[in-house]
Design an enzyme around this catalytic site. Sequence first.
Site, short mmCIF file in Angstrom:
data_model
loop_
_atom_site.label_atom_id
_atom_site.label_comp_id
_atom_site.label_asym_id
_atom_site.label_seq_id
_atom_site.Cartn_x
_atom_site.Cartn_y
_atom_site.Cartn_z
N ARG A 20 0.81 -1.21 0.00
CA ARG A 20 0.00 0.00 0.00
C ARG A 20 0.85 1.27 0.00
O ARG A 20 0.44 2.30 -0.51
CB ARG A 20 -0.94 0.01 1.21
CG ARG A 20 -1.96 -1.11 1.20
CD ARG A 20 -3.05 -0.85 2.21
NE ARG A 20 -3.70 0.41 1.95
CZ ARG A 20 -4.74 0.57 1.14
NH1 ARG A 20 -5.22 -0.46 0.48
NH2 ARG A 20 -5.28 1.75 0.97
N CYS A 29 -7.11 -4.14 2.21
CA CYS A 29 -6.02 -4.50 3.12
C CYS A 29 -6.62 -5.30 4.27
O CYS A 29 -7.75 -5.04 4.70
CB CYS A 29 -5.33 -3.24 3.63
SG CYS A 29 -4.02 -3.56 4.82
N ARG A 87 -7.93 2.06 4.66
CA ARG A 87 -6.83 3.01 4.45
C ARG A 87 -6.95 3.71 3.09
O ARG A 87 -6.10 3.59 2.23
CB ARG A 87 -5.48 2.30 4.56
CG ARG A 87 -5.25 1.71 5.94
CD ARG A 87 -3.78 1.49 6.23
NE ARG A 87 -3.32 0.22 5.71
CZ ARG A 87 -2.14 -0.31 6.00
NH1 ARG A 87 -1.31 0.32 6.79
NH2 ARG A 87 -1.77 -1.46 5.50
N ASP A 128 0.65 -0.43 15.56
CA ASP A 128 1.54 -1.49 15.08
C ASP A 128 2.12 -2.34 16.21
O ASP A 128 2.82 -3.32 15.95
CB ASP A 128 2.68 -0.90 14.25
CG ASP A 128 2.26 -0.58 12.82
OD1 ASP A 128 1.14 -0.97 12.43
OD2 ASP A 128 3.04 0.05 12.10
N ILE A 154 -7.45 2.94 15.40
CA ILE A 154 -6.86 3.35 14.12
C ILE A 154 -7.43 2.57 12.95
O ILE A 154 -7.89 3.15 11.96
CB ILE A 154 -5.32 3.18 14.16
CG1 ILE A 154 -4.73 3.87 15.41
CG2 ILE A 154 -4.70 3.72 12.89
CD1 ILE A 154 -4.95 5.36 15.45
N ARG A 184 7.87 -8.57 5.24
CA ARG A 184 7.58 -7.20 4.83
C ARG A 184 8.06 -6.19 5.87
O ARG A 184 8.19 -5.01 5.56
CB ARG A 184 6.08 -7.01 4.58
CG ARG A 184 5.52 -7.77 3.39
CD ARG A 184 4.06 -7.43 3.14
NE ARG A 184 3.89 -6.00 3.16
CZ ARG A 184 3.08 -5.33 4.01
NH1 ARG A 184 2.36 -6.00 4.89
NH2 ARG A 184 2.98 -4.03 3.96
#
Length: 415
Positions: A92, A116, A121, A304, A326, A396
Amino acid sequence: MKSIIINGGRKLKGEVAISGAKNAALPIIAAGLLCEGEHRTANVPALVDVTTLGRILRNMGVAFELKDNRVVLDSSKLNNPEAPYDLVRTMRASVLVLGPLVARFGRARVSLPGGCAIGARPVNLHIMGLEKMGAKVAIEHGYVVAEARRLKGAHIYFDIVTVTGTENLMMAASLAEGETVLENAAREPEVVDLAHALIGMGAKIEGAGTDVIKIRGVEKLRPMDHTVLPDRIEAGTFVIAAAITGGSITITKCNPGHLDALLTKVGEAEAEVRTGEGTITVHGQRKIRPVSIKTLPYPGFPTDMQAQFMSLMALADGTSVINETIFENRFTHVAELRRMGADIVVEGRSAVVKGVPKLSAAPVMATDLRASASLILAGLAAGGQTVISRIYHLDRGYDNIEQKLSALGADIKRV
Protein backbone atom coordinates in the site's frame (compact mmCIF):
# COMPACT_ATOMS: atom_id res chain seq x y z
CA MET A 1 4.94 -22.45 1.49
CA LYS A 2 7.44 -21.46 4.17
CA SER A 3 6.65 -21.72 7.87
CA ILE A 4 8.31 -20.84 11.15
CA ILE A 5 8.70 -23.52 13.82
CA ILE A 6 9.22 -22.48 17.45
CA ASN A 7 9.90 -24.71 20.42
CA GLY A 8 8.81 -22.38 23.18
CA GLY A 9 9.44 -21.99 26.87
CA ARG A 10 12.95 -20.49 26.77
CA LYS A 11 13.88 -17.25 28.51
CA LEU A 12 15.53 -14.97 26.00
CA LYS A 13 18.79 -13.34 27.05
CA GLY A 14 21.39 -11.19 25.37
CA GLU A 15 21.73 -8.16 23.14
CA VAL A 16 20.01 -7.35 19.84
CA ALA A 17 20.63 -4.50 17.39
CA ILE A 18 17.67 -2.84 15.67
CA SER A 19 17.49 -2.35 11.90
CA GLY A 20 16.39 0.76 10.05
CA ALA A 21 12.70 1.66 10.01
CA LYS A 22 10.74 0.39 7.02
CA ASN A 23 8.11 3.09 7.48
CA ALA A 24 10.80 5.76 7.21
CA ALA A 25 12.85 4.12 4.46
CA LEU A 26 9.98 3.80 1.98
CA PRO A 27 9.00 7.51 1.77
CA ILE A 28 12.65 8.58 1.91
CA ILE A 29 13.48 6.34 -1.06
CA ALA A 30 10.41 7.70 -2.90
CA ALA A 31 11.74 11.23 -2.29
CA GLY A 32 14.57 10.35 -4.67
CA LEU A 33 12.08 10.94 -7.48
CA LEU A 34 12.08 14.66 -6.70
CA CYS A 35 15.36 15.46 -8.46
CA GLU A 36 18.08 14.11 -10.71
CA GLY A 37 21.35 12.76 -9.40
CA GLU A 38 22.56 9.85 -7.28
CA HIS A 39 20.67 9.53 -3.99
CA ARG A 40 22.18 7.49 -1.16
CA THR A 41 20.14 6.15 1.74
CA ALA A 42 21.86 4.16 4.51
CA ASN A 43 20.47 1.85 7.25
CA VAL A 44 17.76 0.55 4.92
CA PRO A 45 16.32 -2.79 6.12
CA ALA A 46 16.48 -5.74 3.71
CA LEU A 47 12.72 -6.26 3.44
CA VAL A 48 10.27 -7.37 0.78
CA ASP A 49 8.58 -3.95 0.81
CA VAL A 50 11.88 -2.24 -0.02
CA THR A 51 12.56 -4.59 -2.93
CA THR A 52 8.97 -4.12 -4.13
CA LEU A 53 9.45 -0.35 -4.17
CA GLY A 54 12.68 -0.94 -6.08
CA ARG A 55 10.77 -2.91 -8.72
CA ILE A 56 8.23 -0.11 -9.03
CA LEU A 57 10.99 2.47 -9.48
CA ARG A 58 12.91 0.35 -12.00
CA ASN A 59 9.69 -0.02 -13.99
CA MET A 60 9.71 3.79 -14.28
CA GLY A 61 13.27 3.82 -15.61
CA VAL A 62 14.95 4.62 -12.28
CA ALA A 63 18.33 3.09 -11.48
CA PHE A 64 17.92 1.32 -8.11
CA GLU A 65 20.31 -0.83 -6.09
CA LEU A 66 19.97 -2.25 -2.57
CA LYS A 67 23.20 -3.64 -1.16
CA ASP A 68 24.51 -3.95 2.38
CA ASN A 69 21.52 -2.04 3.79
CA ARG A 70 22.20 0.92 1.51
CA VAL A 71 20.04 2.10 -1.38
CA VAL A 72 21.53 4.00 -4.28
CA LEU A 73 19.10 5.36 -6.86
CA ASP A 74 19.10 7.81 -9.75
CA SER A 75 15.88 9.00 -11.34
CA SER A 76 17.58 11.07 -14.06
CA LYS A 77 16.38 8.70 -16.79
CA LEU A 78 12.83 8.23 -15.49
CA ASN A 79 10.62 7.86 -18.57
CA ASN A 80 7.44 6.24 -17.29
CA PRO A 81 5.72 8.05 -14.36
CA GLU A 82 3.39 5.14 -13.67
CA ALA A 83 3.04 2.59 -10.87
CA PRO A 84 1.13 -0.42 -12.26
CA TYR A 85 -1.38 -2.51 -10.35
CA ASP A 86 0.56 -5.78 -10.51
CA LEU A 87 3.32 -4.15 -8.44
CA VAL A 88 1.29 -1.73 -6.27
CA ARG A 89 -1.20 -4.37 -5.10
CA THR A 90 1.43 -6.03 -2.91
CA MET A 91 2.30 -2.87 -0.94
CA ARG A 92 0.00 0.00 0.00
CA ALA A 93 2.91 2.40 0.61
CA SER A 94 3.44 2.47 -3.16
CA VAL A 95 1.08 5.45 -3.23
CA LEU A 96 4.02 7.49 -1.87
CA VAL A 97 5.35 7.90 -5.42
CA LEU A 98 2.28 9.97 -6.37
CA GLY A 99 3.29 13.28 -4.79
CA PRO A 100 6.91 13.30 -5.99
CA LEU A 101 5.94 12.35 -9.55
CA VAL A 102 3.34 15.12 -9.89
CA ALA A 103 5.65 17.67 -8.26
CA ARG A 104 8.63 17.00 -10.54
CA PHE A 105 7.12 15.70 -13.78
CA GLY A 106 3.68 17.29 -13.73
CA ARG A 107 1.89 14.00 -14.15
CA ALA A 108 1.49 10.57 -12.58
CA ARG A 109 -0.55 7.43 -13.05
CA VAL A 110 -0.59 5.31 -9.91
CA SER A 111 -2.76 2.28 -9.29
CA LEU A 112 -5.17 2.36 -6.39
CA PRO A 113 -3.75 -0.12 -3.89
CA GLY A 114 -7.04 -1.88 -3.16
CA GLY A 115 -8.09 -3.52 0.10
CA CYS A 116 -6.02 -4.50 3.12
CA ALA A 117 -6.37 -7.12 5.83
CA ILE A 118 -6.34 -4.53 8.63
CA GLY A 119 -8.59 -1.86 7.09
CA ALA A 120 -9.48 0.26 4.09
CA ARG A 121 -6.83 3.01 4.45
CA PRO A 122 -8.24 5.10 1.58
CA VAL A 123 -6.13 7.55 -0.44
CA ASN A 124 -8.82 10.23 -0.58
CA LEU A 125 -6.83 12.59 1.63
CA HIS A 126 -3.82 12.36 -0.69
CA ILE A 127 -6.06 13.24 -3.63
CA MET A 128 -7.78 16.07 -1.74
CA GLY A 129 -4.43 17.64 -0.92
CA LEU A 130 -3.12 17.46 -4.48
CA GLU A 131 -6.34 19.02 -5.78
CA LYS A 132 -5.98 21.89 -3.31
CA MET A 133 -2.50 22.38 -4.70
CA GLY A 134 -3.93 22.78 -8.18
CA ALA A 135 -3.62 19.29 -9.63
CA LYS A 136 -6.35 17.79 -11.79
CA VAL A 137 -7.00 14.33 -10.41
CA ALA A 138 -9.24 11.61 -11.80
CA ILE A 139 -9.84 7.93 -11.03
CA GLU A 140 -9.65 6.00 -14.29
CA HIS A 141 -9.83 2.22 -14.56
CA GLY A 142 -8.52 1.73 -11.03
CA TYR A 143 -5.73 4.31 -11.36
CA VAL A 144 -5.20 7.74 -9.83
CA VAL A 145 -4.29 10.01 -12.74
CA ALA A 146 -2.95 13.42 -11.70
CA GLU A 147 -1.66 16.35 -13.74
CA ALA A 148 -0.36 19.82 -12.85
CA ARG A 149 1.86 22.27 -14.70
CA ARG A 150 3.30 23.23 -11.32
CA LEU A 151 1.75 22.62 -7.94
CA LYS A 152 0.90 25.69 -5.86
CA GLY A 153 1.08 26.12 -2.12
CA ALA A 154 -2.17 25.57 -0.23
CA HIS A 155 -3.64 25.32 3.26
CA ILE A 156 -4.59 21.68 3.79
CA TYR A 157 -6.46 20.29 6.79
CA PHE A 158 -6.62 16.53 7.31
CA ASP A 159 -9.94 15.32 8.72
CA ILE A 160 -8.10 12.38 10.23
CA VAL A 161 -4.40 11.95 10.94
CA THR A 162 -2.74 10.25 7.98
CA VAL A 163 0.94 9.33 7.99
CA THR A 164 1.35 8.54 4.28
CA GLY A 165 -0.92 11.46 3.37
CA THR A 166 1.27 13.83 5.37
CA GLU A 167 4.39 12.39 3.76
CA ASN A 168 3.05 12.44 0.20
CA LEU A 169 1.93 16.06 0.39
CA MET A 170 5.08 17.18 2.22
CA MET A 171 7.14 15.80 -0.66
CA ALA A 172 4.86 17.36 -3.26
CA ALA A 173 4.91 20.74 -1.49
CA SER A 174 8.72 20.80 -1.49
CA LEU A 175 8.67 21.73 -5.20
CA ALA A 176 5.39 23.67 -5.21
CA GLU A 177 5.14 27.41 -5.82
CA GLY A 178 4.61 29.23 -2.51
CA GLU A 179 3.89 27.96 0.98
CA THR A 180 1.90 24.89 1.93
CA VAL A 181 0.49 24.41 5.43
CA LEU A 182 -0.51 20.91 6.59
CA GLU A 183 -2.84 21.00 9.60
CA ASN A 184 -3.63 17.97 11.77
CA ALA A 185 -0.49 16.47 10.27
CA ALA A 186 0.96 13.17 11.47
CA ARG A 187 3.65 13.56 14.15
CA GLU A 188 5.33 10.16 13.82
CA PRO A 189 9.14 9.95 14.00
CA GLU A 190 9.09 8.55 10.46
CA VAL A 191 7.48 11.79 9.23
CA VAL A 192 10.21 13.77 11.00
CA ASP A 193 12.89 11.58 9.43
CA LEU A 194 11.47 12.24 5.95
CA ALA A 195 11.47 15.96 6.71
CA HIS A 196 15.16 15.75 7.71
CA ALA A 197 15.95 13.93 4.44
CA LEU A 198 14.09 16.57 2.42
CA ILE A 199 15.78 19.43 4.28
CA GLY A 200 19.10 17.79 3.44
CA MET A 201 18.02 18.00 -0.22
CA GLY A 202 17.38 21.72 0.13
CA ALA A 203 13.69 21.74 1.07
CA LYS A 204 12.37 24.40 3.46
CA ILE A 205 10.24 22.67 6.09
CA GLU A 206 9.22 23.77 9.58
CA GLY A 207 7.14 22.06 12.25
CA ALA A 208 7.77 18.38 11.48
CA GLY A 209 6.91 16.48 14.65
CA THR A 210 4.01 18.84 15.42
CA ASP A 211 0.50 18.83 14.00
CA VAL A 212 1.20 21.88 11.80
CA ILE A 213 3.89 21.54 9.13
CA LYS A 214 4.86 24.45 6.88
CA ILE A 215 6.66 23.87 3.60
CA ARG A 216 7.94 26.68 1.39
CA GLY A 217 8.49 25.32 -2.10
CA VAL A 218 11.81 25.68 -3.91
CA GLU A 219 12.66 25.62 -7.62
CA LYS A 220 14.82 22.51 -7.40
CA LEU A 221 16.34 20.09 -4.93
CA ARG A 222 19.69 18.29 -4.75
CA PRO A 223 20.44 14.58 -4.25
CA MET A 224 20.19 13.21 -0.72
CA ASP A 225 22.65 11.39 1.49
CA HIS A 226 20.64 10.22 4.50
CA THR A 227 20.68 7.55 7.19
CA VAL A 228 17.30 6.08 8.15
CA LEU A 229 16.30 6.15 11.83
CA PRO A 230 15.90 2.90 13.86
CA ASP A 231 12.67 0.89 13.61
CA ARG A 232 10.68 1.60 16.77
CA ILE A 233 8.21 -1.22 16.04
CA GLU A 234 10.98 -3.81 15.73
CA ALA A 235 12.45 -2.48 18.97
CA GLY A 236 9.04 -2.68 20.64
CA THR A 237 8.60 -6.27 19.48
CA PHE A 238 11.84 -7.26 21.24
CA VAL A 239 10.71 -5.38 24.36
CA ILE A 240 7.65 -7.67 24.44
CA ALA A 241 9.85 -10.71 23.70
CA ALA A 242 11.78 -10.09 26.90
CA ALA A 243 8.64 -9.48 28.96
CA ILE A 244 6.64 -12.45 27.65
CA THR A 245 9.47 -14.99 28.12
CA GLY A 246 10.62 -13.67 31.49
CA GLY A 247 13.98 -13.02 29.88
CA SER A 248 16.51 -10.22 29.91
CA ILE A 249 17.29 -8.37 26.67
CA THR A 250 19.29 -5.25 25.90
CA ILE A 251 18.11 -3.60 22.70
CA THR A 252 20.71 -1.44 20.96
CA LYS A 253 20.75 1.01 18.05
CA CYS A 254 17.28 2.25 18.98
CA ASN A 255 15.63 5.47 20.16
CA PRO A 256 13.86 4.88 23.51
CA GLY A 257 12.08 8.24 23.25
CA HIS A 258 10.09 6.95 20.28
CA LEU A 259 8.58 4.21 22.47
CA ASP A 260 7.48 6.14 25.56
CA ALA A 261 3.85 4.93 25.44
CA LEU A 262 4.80 1.26 25.01
CA LEU A 263 7.57 1.32 27.62
CA THR A 264 5.22 2.90 30.15
CA LYS A 265 2.65 0.15 29.61
CA VAL A 266 5.24 -2.64 29.74
CA GLY A 267 6.49 -1.17 33.01
CA GLU A 268 2.94 -1.19 34.37
CA ALA A 269 2.81 -4.88 33.45
CA GLU A 270 5.63 -5.34 36.04
CA ALA A 271 8.55 -5.79 33.64
CA GLU A 272 11.68 -3.88 34.64
CA VAL A 273 12.57 -1.34 31.93
CA ARG A 274 15.73 0.76 31.82
CA THR A 275 16.71 3.14 29.03
CA GLY A 276 20.07 4.59 28.06
CA GLU A 277 21.62 6.43 25.14
CA GLY A 278 20.30 4.40 22.22
CA THR A 279 19.51 1.37 24.39
CA ILE A 280 16.57 -0.28 26.17
CA THR A 281 17.07 -3.08 28.69
CA VAL A 282 14.05 -5.17 29.71
CA HIS A 283 13.91 -7.79 32.47
CA GLY A 284 10.74 -9.86 32.35
CA GLN A 285 9.11 -11.01 35.58
CA ARG A 286 7.37 -14.24 36.52
CA LYS A 287 4.08 -12.40 37.09
CA ILE A 288 2.56 -10.21 34.36
CA ARG A 289 0.04 -7.62 35.52
CA PRO A 290 -3.00 -6.83 33.31
CA VAL A 291 -2.79 -3.45 31.58
CA SER A 292 -5.41 -1.88 29.31
CA ILE A 293 -4.41 0.13 26.24
CA LYS A 294 -5.95 2.32 23.56
CA THR A 295 -4.19 2.76 20.24
CA LEU A 296 -3.75 6.34 19.09
CA PRO A 297 -1.70 8.33 16.57
CA TYR A 298 1.83 9.16 17.74
CA PRO A 299 2.78 9.87 20.50
CA GLY A 300 0.00 7.56 21.69
CA PHE A 301 0.23 3.77 21.90
CA PRO A 302 1.12 2.54 18.37
CA THR A 303 -1.41 0.45 16.51
CA ASP A 304 1.54 -1.49 15.08
CA MET A 305 2.27 -2.78 18.62
CA GLN A 306 -1.30 -3.71 19.53
CA ALA A 307 -1.13 -7.37 18.41
CA GLN A 308 2.20 -7.96 20.16
CA PHE A 309 0.94 -6.39 23.39
CA MET A 310 -2.16 -8.59 23.23
CA SER A 311 0.06 -11.69 23.25
CA LEU A 312 1.66 -10.40 26.47
CA MET A 313 -1.74 -9.68 28.06
CA ALA A 314 -2.91 -13.19 27.14
CA LEU A 315 -0.59 -14.36 29.95
CA ALA A 316 -1.41 -11.61 32.47
CA ASP A 317 -2.77 -12.34 35.93
CA GLY A 318 -6.17 -10.70 35.34
CA THR A 319 -8.26 -8.97 32.67
CA SER A 320 -7.23 -6.20 30.31
CA VAL A 321 -9.09 -4.30 27.60
CA ILE A 322 -7.49 -3.39 24.28
CA ASN A 323 -9.17 -0.63 22.26
CA GLU A 324 -8.16 -0.27 18.60
CA THR A 325 -9.03 3.19 17.27
CA ILE A 326 -6.86 3.35 14.12
CA PHE A 327 -7.90 0.40 11.94
CA GLU A 328 -11.33 -1.18 11.87
CA ASN A 329 -10.20 -4.77 11.31
CA ARG A 330 -7.03 -5.24 13.31
CA PHE A 331 -8.02 -8.17 15.49
CA THR A 332 -7.46 -10.91 12.91
CA HIS A 333 -4.78 -12.44 15.15
CA VAL A 334 -7.31 -13.10 17.93
CA ALA A 335 -8.64 -16.34 16.44
CA GLU A 336 -5.10 -17.70 16.15
CA LEU A 337 -4.18 -16.74 19.72
CA ARG A 338 -7.34 -18.54 20.88
CA ARG A 339 -6.02 -21.68 19.17
CA MET A 340 -3.09 -21.41 21.57
CA GLY A 341 -5.37 -21.22 24.60
CA ALA A 342 -5.82 -17.45 24.94
CA ASP A 343 -9.12 -16.21 26.40
CA ILE A 344 -10.07 -13.21 24.26
CA VAL A 345 -13.49 -11.80 23.37
CA VAL A 346 -13.84 -9.13 20.69
CA GLU A 347 -16.63 -6.56 20.94
CA GLY A 348 -16.48 -4.13 18.03
CA ARG A 349 -13.16 -2.32 18.25
CA SER A 350 -12.41 -3.60 21.73
CA ALA A 351 -10.93 -6.89 22.87
CA VAL A 352 -11.35 -8.19 26.41
CA VAL A 353 -8.36 -10.34 27.32
CA LYS A 354 -8.59 -12.62 30.34
CA GLY A 355 -5.10 -13.83 31.11
CA VAL A 356 -4.42 -17.56 31.33
CA PRO A 357 -1.62 -19.31 33.29
CA LYS A 358 0.04 -20.59 30.12
CA LEU A 359 -0.34 -20.83 26.35
CA SER A 360 -0.07 -24.13 24.49
CA ALA A 361 1.65 -24.63 21.16
CA ALA A 362 -0.52 -25.06 18.08
CA PRO A 363 -0.41 -24.71 14.29
CA VAL A 364 -1.45 -21.13 13.50
CA MET A 365 -1.66 -18.86 10.47
CA ALA A 366 -0.40 -15.29 10.12
CA THR A 367 -2.93 -12.84 8.69
CA ASP A 368 -0.87 -9.65 8.45
CA LEU A 369 2.55 -8.26 9.34
CA ARG A 370 2.05 -7.43 13.03
CA ALA A 371 -0.18 -10.48 13.57
CA SER A 372 2.83 -12.54 12.46
CA ALA A 373 4.94 -10.95 15.19
CA SER A 374 2.26 -11.54 17.83
CA LEU A 375 2.14 -15.25 17.00
CA ILE A 376 5.93 -15.54 17.18
CA LEU A 377 5.86 -13.92 20.63
CA ALA A 378 3.09 -16.27 21.77
CA GLY A 379 5.05 -19.22 20.40
CA LEU A 380 8.17 -18.17 22.31
CA ALA A 381 6.21 -18.27 25.56
CA ALA A 382 4.08 -21.36 24.85
CA GLY A 383 4.89 -24.91 25.88
CA GLY A 384 5.58 -27.23 22.95
CA GLN A 385 6.08 -26.65 19.24
CA THR A 386 4.25 -23.86 17.42
CA VAL A 387 4.13 -23.85 13.62
CA ILE A 388 3.28 -20.50 11.99
CA SER A 389 2.30 -20.55 8.32
CA ARG A 390 1.89 -17.73 5.77
CA ILE A 391 4.97 -16.00 7.12
CA TYR A 392 5.51 -14.00 3.92
CA HIS A 393 3.81 -11.17 5.83
CA LEU A 394 6.70 -11.21 8.30
CA ASP A 395 9.31 -10.48 5.64
CA ARG A 396 7.58 -7.20 4.83
CA GLY A 397 8.57 -5.65 8.16
CA TYR A 398 11.23 -7.62 10.10
CA ASP A 399 14.83 -7.95 8.92
CA ASN A 400 16.25 -11.38 9.91
CA ILE A 401 13.97 -11.81 12.93
CA GLU A 402 14.64 -15.56 13.25
CA GLN A 403 18.40 -15.03 13.34
CA LYS A 404 18.07 -12.24 15.91
CA LEU A 405 15.81 -14.36 18.14
CA SER A 406 18.09 -17.39 17.77
CA ALA A 407 21.02 -15.30 18.97
CA LEU A 408 18.97 -14.52 22.09
CA GLY A 409 18.44 -18.22 22.81
CA ALA A 410 15.16 -18.92 21.04
CA ASP A 411 14.60 -22.30 19.38
CA ILE A 412 13.23 -20.97 16.11
CA LYS A 413 13.75 -21.89 12.48
CA ARG A 414 12.24 -21.30 9.06
CA VAL A 415 11.31 -24.35 6.96
